[in-house]
Motif scaffolding. Sequence first.
Motif, PDB file in Angstrom:
ATOM      1  N   ILE A  11       0.835  -1.208   0.000  1.00 22.53           N
ATOM      2  CA  ILE A  11       0.000   0.000   0.000  1.00 22.53           C
ATOM      3  C   ILE A  11       0.870   1.260   0.000  1.00 22.53           C
ATOM      4  N   ALA A  12       2.017   1.225   0.692  1.00 30.14           N
ATOM      5  CA  ALA A  12       2.876   2.413   0.756  1.00 30.14           C
ATOM      6  C   ALA A  12       3.414   2.759  -0.624  1.00 30.14           C
ATOM      7  N   GLY A  13       4.042   1.788  -1.278  1.00 29.50           N
ATOM      8  CA  GLY A  13       4.644   2.042  -2.584  1.00 29.50           C
ATOM      9  C   GLY A  13       3.598   2.422  -3.616  1.00 29.50           C
ATOM     10  N   THR A  31       9.390  -4.303  -7.626  1.00 32.92           N
ATOM     11  CA  THR A  31       8.794  -5.185  -6.623  1.00 32.92           C
ATOM     12  C   THR A  31       9.085  -6.644  -6.932  1.00 32.92           C
ATOM     13  N   ASP A  32       9.262  -7.430  -5.864  1.00 33.86           N
ATOM     14  CA  ASP A  32       9.698  -8.819  -6.089  1.00 33.86           C
ATOM     15  C   ASP A  32       8.569  -9.751  -6.509  1.00 33.86           C
ATOM     16  N   LEU A  33       7.319  -9.340  -6.344  1.00 38.75           N
ATOM     17  CA  LEU A  33       6.196 -10.219  -6.703  1.00 38.75           C
ATOM     18  C   LEU A  33       5.326  -9.566  -7.771  1.00 38.75           C
ATOM     19  N   LEU A  44      -1.648 -12.213   3.214  1.00 38.54           N
ATOM     20  CA  LEU A  44      -0.597 -11.243   3.549  1.00 38.54           C
ATOM     21  C   LEU A  44      -0.862 -10.564   4.885  1.00 38.54           C
ATOM     22  N   ASN A  45      -2.128 -10.274   5.132  1.00 33.64           N
ATOM     23  CA  ASN A  45      -2.547  -9.467   6.284  1.00 33.64           C
ATOM     24  C   ASN A  45      -4.068  -9.427   6.249  1.00 33.64           C
ATOM     25  N   THR A  46      -4.683  -8.648   7.070  1.00 30.39           N
ATOM     26  CA  THR A  46      -6.157  -8.531   7.050  1.00 30.39           C
ATOM     27  C   THR A  46      -6.504  -7.067   7.341  1.00 30.39           C
ATOM     28  N   VAL A  47      -6.271  -6.214   6.364  1.00 30.58           N
ATOM     29  CA  VAL A  47      -6.240  -4.771   6.616  1.00 30.58           C
ATOM     30  C   VAL A  47      -7.622  -4.115   6.556  1.00 30.58           C
ATOM     31  N   ALA A  48      -7.932  -3.340   7.587  1.00 25.98           N
ATOM     32  CA  ALA A  48      -9.098  -2.452   7.570  1.00 25.98           C
ATOM     33  C   ALA A  48      -8.636  -1.087   7.069  1.00 25.98           C
ATOM     34  N   HIS A  49      -9.256  -0.618   5.992  1.00 23.72           N
ATOM     35  CA  HIS A  49      -8.951   0.724   5.463  1.00 23.72           C
ATOM     36  C   HIS A  49      -9.933   1.689   6.108  1.00 23.72           C
ATOM     37  N   THR A 124      13.648  -8.515  -7.544  1.00 23.63           N
ATOM     38  CA  THR A 124      14.034  -8.372  -6.136  1.00 23.63           C
ATOM     39  C   THR A 124      15.222  -7.424  -6.081  1.00 23.63           C
ATOM     40  N   VAL A 125      15.133  -6.406  -5.261  1.00 25.16           N
ATOM     41  CA  VAL A 125      16.232  -5.441  -5.138  1.00 25.16           C
ATOM     42  C   VAL A 125      17.061  -5.805  -3.906  1.00 25.16           C
ATOM     43  N   ALA A 126      18.325  -6.095  -4.123  1.00 23.17           N
ATOM     44  CA  ALA A 126      19.232  -6.399  -3.006  1.00 23.17           C
ATOM     45  C   ALA A 126      19.872  -5.091  -2.527  1.00 23.17           C
ATOM     46  N   GLY A 294       6.168   3.555   5.179  1.00 21.00           N
ATOM     47  CA  GLY A 294       5.361   2.372   5.502  1.00 21.00           C
ATOM     48  C   GLY A 294       6.052   1.517   6.549  1.00 21.00           C
ATOM     49  N   ASP A 295       5.828   0.200   6.455  1.00 23.39           N
ATOM     50  CA  ASP A 295       6.408  -0.700   7.456  1.00 23.39           C
ATOM     51  C   ASP A 295       7.932  -0.666   7.451  1.00 23.39           C
ATOM     52  N   ALA A 296       8.543  -0.251   6.365  1.00 24.14           N
ATOM     53  CA  ALA A 296      10.008  -0.118   6.347  1.00 24.14           C
ATOM     54  C   ALA A 296      10.442   0.925   7.380  1.00 24.14           C
ATOM     55  N   ASN A 304      -4.583  -2.652  16.742  1.00 25.89           N
ATOM     56  CA  ASN A 304      -5.443  -1.480  16.544  1.00 25.89           C
ATOM     57  C   ASN A 304      -5.794  -1.249  15.075  1.00 25.89           C
ATOM     58  N   GLY A 305      -5.324  -2.111  14.184  1.00 24.83           N
ATOM     59  CA  GLY A 305      -5.670  -1.974  12.761  1.00 24.83           C
ATOM     60  C   GLY A 305      -5.214  -0.665  12.155  1.00 24.83           C
ATOM     61  N   GLN A 306      -3.942  -0.319  12.329  1.00 21.71           N
ATOM     62  CA  GLN A 306      -3.492   1.013  11.898  1.00 21.71           C
ATOM     63  C   GLN A 306      -2.284   1.021  10.946  1.00 21.71           C
ATOM     64  N   GLY A 307      -1.558  -0.102  10.825  1.00 22.90           N
ATOM     65  CA  GLY A 307      -0.276  -0.069  10.102  1.00 22.90           C
ATOM     66  C   GLY A 307      -0.402   0.387   8.661  1.00 22.90           C
ATOM     67  N   ALA A 308      -1.342  -0.176   7.923  1.00 20.95           N
ATOM     68  CA  ALA A 308      -1.477   0.173   6.507  1.00 20.95           C
ATOM     69  C   ALA A 308      -2.020   1.594   6.353  1.00 20.95           C
ATOM     70  N   ASN A 309      -2.872   2.000   7.280  1.00 18.36           N
ATOM     71  CA  ASN A 309      -3.399   3.368   7.233  1.00 18.36           C
ATOM     72  C   ASN A 309      -2.295   4.381   7.490  1.00 18.36           C
ATOM     73  N   SER A 310      -1.428   4.023   8.414  1.00 17.15           N
ATOM     74  CA  SER A 310      -0.274   4.872   8.695  1.00 17.15           C
ATOM     75  C   SER A 310       0.669   4.892   7.485  1.00 17.15           C
TER      76      SER A 310
HETATM   77  C1  LIG Z   1      -2.491 -10.088  10.403  1.00 12.03           C
HETATM   78  C2  LIG Z   1      -2.317  -8.631  10.080  1.00 12.03           C
HETATM   79  C3  LIG Z   1      -3.421  -7.788  10.138  1.00 12.03           C
HETATM   80  C4  LIG Z   1      -3.275  -6.440   9.856  1.00 12.03           C
HETATM   81  N1  LIG Z   1      -4.359  -5.619   9.965  1.00 12.03           N
HETATM   82  C5  LIG Z   1      -4.259  -4.309   9.685  1.00 12.03           C
HETATM   83  C6  LIG Z   1      -5.396  -3.463   9.737  1.00 12.03           C
HETATM   84  O1  LIG Z   1      -6.518  -3.866  10.073  1.00 12.03           O
HETATM   85  N2  LIG Z   1      -5.229  -2.145   9.424  1.00 12.03           N
HETATM   86  C7  LIG Z   1      -4.026  -1.638   9.072  1.00 12.03           C
HETATM   87  O2  LIG Z   1      -3.938  -0.452   8.785  1.00 12.03           O
HETATM   88  N3  LIG Z   1      -2.923  -2.423   9.018  1.00 12.03           N
HETATM   89  C8  LIG Z   1      -3.010  -3.740   9.307  1.00 12.03           C
HETATM   90  N4  LIG Z   1      -1.903  -4.538   9.235  1.00 12.03           N
HETATM   91  C9  LIG Z   1      -0.579  -3.950   8.907  1.00 12.03           C
HETATM   92  C10 LIG Z   1      -0.414  -3.797   7.399  1.00 12.03           C
HETATM   93  O3  LIG Z   1      -0.536  -5.056   6.771  1.00 12.03           O
HETATM   94  C11 LIG Z   1       0.946  -3.196   7.086  1.00 12.03           C
HETATM   95  O4  LIG Z   1       1.206  -2.097   7.918  1.00 12.03           O
HETATM   96  C12 LIG Z   1       0.986  -2.718   5.634  1.00 12.03           C
HETATM   97  O5  LIG Z   1       0.613  -3.756   4.757  1.00 12.03           O
HETATM   98  C13 LIG Z   1       2.376  -2.194   5.292  1.00 12.03           C
HETATM   99  O6  LIG Z   1       2.403  -1.796   3.962  1.00 12.03           O
HETATM  100  P1  LIG Z   1       3.779  -1.547   3.226  1.00 12.03           P
HETATM  101  O7  LIG Z   1       3.416  -1.132   1.838  1.00 12.03           O
HETATM  102  O8  LIG Z   1       4.647  -0.684   4.028  1.00 12.03           O
HETATM  103  O9  LIG Z   1       4.494  -2.979   3.222  1.00 12.03           O
HETATM  104  P2  LIG Z   1       4.056  -4.371   2.577  1.00 12.03           P
HETATM  105  O10 LIG Z   1       2.590  -4.478   2.441  1.00 12.03           O
HETATM  106  O11 LIG Z   1       4.774  -5.418   3.357  1.00 12.03           O
HETATM  107  O12 LIG Z   1       4.650  -4.318   1.104  1.00 12.03           O
HETATM  108  C14 LIG Z   1       6.022  -4.503   0.854  1.00 12.03           C
HETATM  109  C15 LIG Z   1       6.249  -4.692  -0.634  1.00 12.03           C
HETATM  110  O13 LIG Z   1       7.638  -4.768  -0.917  1.00 12.03           O
HETATM  111  C16 LIG Z   1       7.927  -5.916  -1.713  1.00 12.03           C
HETATM  112  N5  LIG Z   1       9.319  -6.261  -1.398  1.00 12.03           N
HETATM  113  C17 LIG Z   1       9.824  -6.689  -0.215  1.00 12.03           C
HETATM  114  N6  LIG Z   1      11.163  -6.837  -0.307  1.00 12.03           N
HETATM  115  C18 LIG Z   1      11.509  -6.477  -1.573  1.00 12.03           C
HETATM  116  C19 LIG Z   1      12.754  -6.397  -2.260  1.00 12.03           C
HETATM  117  N7  LIG Z   1      13.907  -6.707  -1.663  1.00 12.03           N
HETATM  118  N8  LIG Z   1      12.748  -5.997  -3.553  1.00 12.03           N
HETATM  119  C20 LIG Z   1      11.591  -5.656  -4.164  1.00 12.03           C
HETATM  120  N9  LIG Z   1      10.392  -5.710  -3.546  1.00 12.03           N
HETATM  121  C21 LIG Z   1      10.353  -6.108  -2.266  1.00 12.03           C
HETATM  122  C22 LIG Z   1       6.844  -6.906  -1.289  1.00 12.03           C
HETATM  123  O14 LIG Z   1       6.633  -7.920  -2.215  1.00 12.03           O
HETATM  124  C23 LIG Z   1       5.655  -5.970  -1.199  1.00 12.03           C
HETATM  125  O15 LIG Z   1       5.159  -5.667  -2.476  1.00 12.03           O
HETATM  126  C24 LIG Z   1      -1.999  -5.909   9.513  1.00 12.03           C
HETATM  127  C25 LIG Z   1      -0.892  -6.757   9.440  1.00 12.03           C
HETATM  128  C26 LIG Z   1      -1.039  -8.102   9.726  1.00 12.03           C
HETATM  129  C27 LIG Z   1       0.163  -9.011   9.640  1.00 12.03           C
END
Ligand SMILES: Cc1cc2nc3c(=O)[nH]c(=O)nc-3n(C[C@H](O)[C@H](O)[C@H](O)COP(=O)(O)OP(=O)(O)OC[C@H]3O[C@@H](n4cnc5c(N)ncnc54)[C@H](O)[C@@H]3O)c2cc1C
Length: 401
Positions: A11-13, A31-33, A44-49, A124-126, A294-296, A304-310
Amino acid sequence: MTRIGVIGAGIAGLHLGLALRAHDVDVAIYTDLSADAVAAGPLLNTVAHHHHTLERERALGVCHWEADDYGYGCHHHCVVGAGPDPVRFRGDFEYPSVVVDHRLYLPRLMADFEERGGELVVATVAAEALPRLASEHDLLVICTGRAGLATLFGRRADKSPYEVPQRRLSAGIYHGIAYPQPTGVGVHMSLGHGELLELPITSREGRATVLLFENIPGGGLDELVDRPYSDDSRAYERLVLDVLEAHYPACFERVDRPSFGLQAPRDILQGALTPIVREDWAIVEDGRIALAVGDAHTVVDPVNGQGANSASHSAWVAAQAILDDYGFDERFARRVARDREAVVLGVSDWTNMTLNPPPQMVELLFAMASSKPVCHPDRQADALATPERTAAFIARWSGAG
Ligand SMILES: Cc1cc2nc3c(=O)[nH]c(=O)nc-3n(C[C@H](O)[C@H](O)[C@H](O)COP(=O)(O)OP(=O)(O)OC[C@H]3O[C@@H](n4cnc5c(N)ncnc54)[C@H](O)[C@@H]3O)c2cc1C
């Protein structure tokens, strides 16, 4: 012409890439996938937007699962262990939220990004490739989630109170559970054992229910994580029913035993994550920076269902700064850090506090249930700092002070 390299298509990217494409900025997402691999892969997760994220999706023209059709508008709380009977109450939202399986959501946004002229590179980016990539772009933004390239950014000890996971997770998509009425998320707490989030999800098979068990390590429910579903699916589903009956009665009472079961073997995720806040940026080459989004940058427990929203907020702030600025240096990175910290760090502090709540949390929860203005996800940590502060916060926002 400015060229931005984004690594990761979560979601971040994708929100970042789409926000930049809306202004014709040249963007490549690595992206690697592939979209097909994401769609066919494990949960992957169960995100509430939530509302602000949906508003950003609307602004980007990518709100494909509108709240009117797919949303829900409340939390049904049930606390077990606070007295002889479970305590139940409901919190209504001002605006609805939506849960959609990211294996549907991300591929759809990847297609949107490409349709709008974005370049999607499946690779995949190393870490070793970053200096070369940095020289090919004006700015690199690392959105690779909580593993992998995130280690580029140092851990902020001042904002990362935990060294180990505070919950052990089992998240699955199940059939055979009637939705609570009005349709909403079940927020179940079993004091001393953990929490259960019960979410109405739109999955590839239509509407279903997520059971996200947040188990306190050593709290008696570890088997939900330690026992692999694949070893014996029937036995696992019986275990889930036993846990629901003993700890989460407000969910158990809506289970239809004959039709109850996991949607498919790839619809379960068992594991744990350690919350962390990392530095906002790192130098990758010759003074060139890589920005963490994002999560990085920030991993919060899903309780609290906030990671993806953040992550979406962070991407939005970064996109705005890229559009406004002209030099992508440390000064730029500091601006992004400043502009996102109230929300991103606020959410992180609050979630970390929820995992080991102070006594005044109960008082705040009850106040939130009866007064919407008290519900400020980004201010909770501040409000809970001391019992006196909590009382003053409730008085102020409930209109009593
Ligand atoms: C069980 C569960 C429930 C959740 N519920 C909620 C919720 O209700 N509400 C909420 O807001 N958040 C929730 N979250 C958190 C949320 O899933 C994450 O905060 C969010 O998905 C992070 O997004 P992101 O884009 O930062 O990372 P990611 O979604 O992890 O995306 C990372 C991307 O990078 C790619 N990638 C990784 N390494 C490489 C590499 N070396 N080279 C190229 N590509 C690469 C991956 O394939 C992917 O496309 C939940 C998480 C879990 C585990």
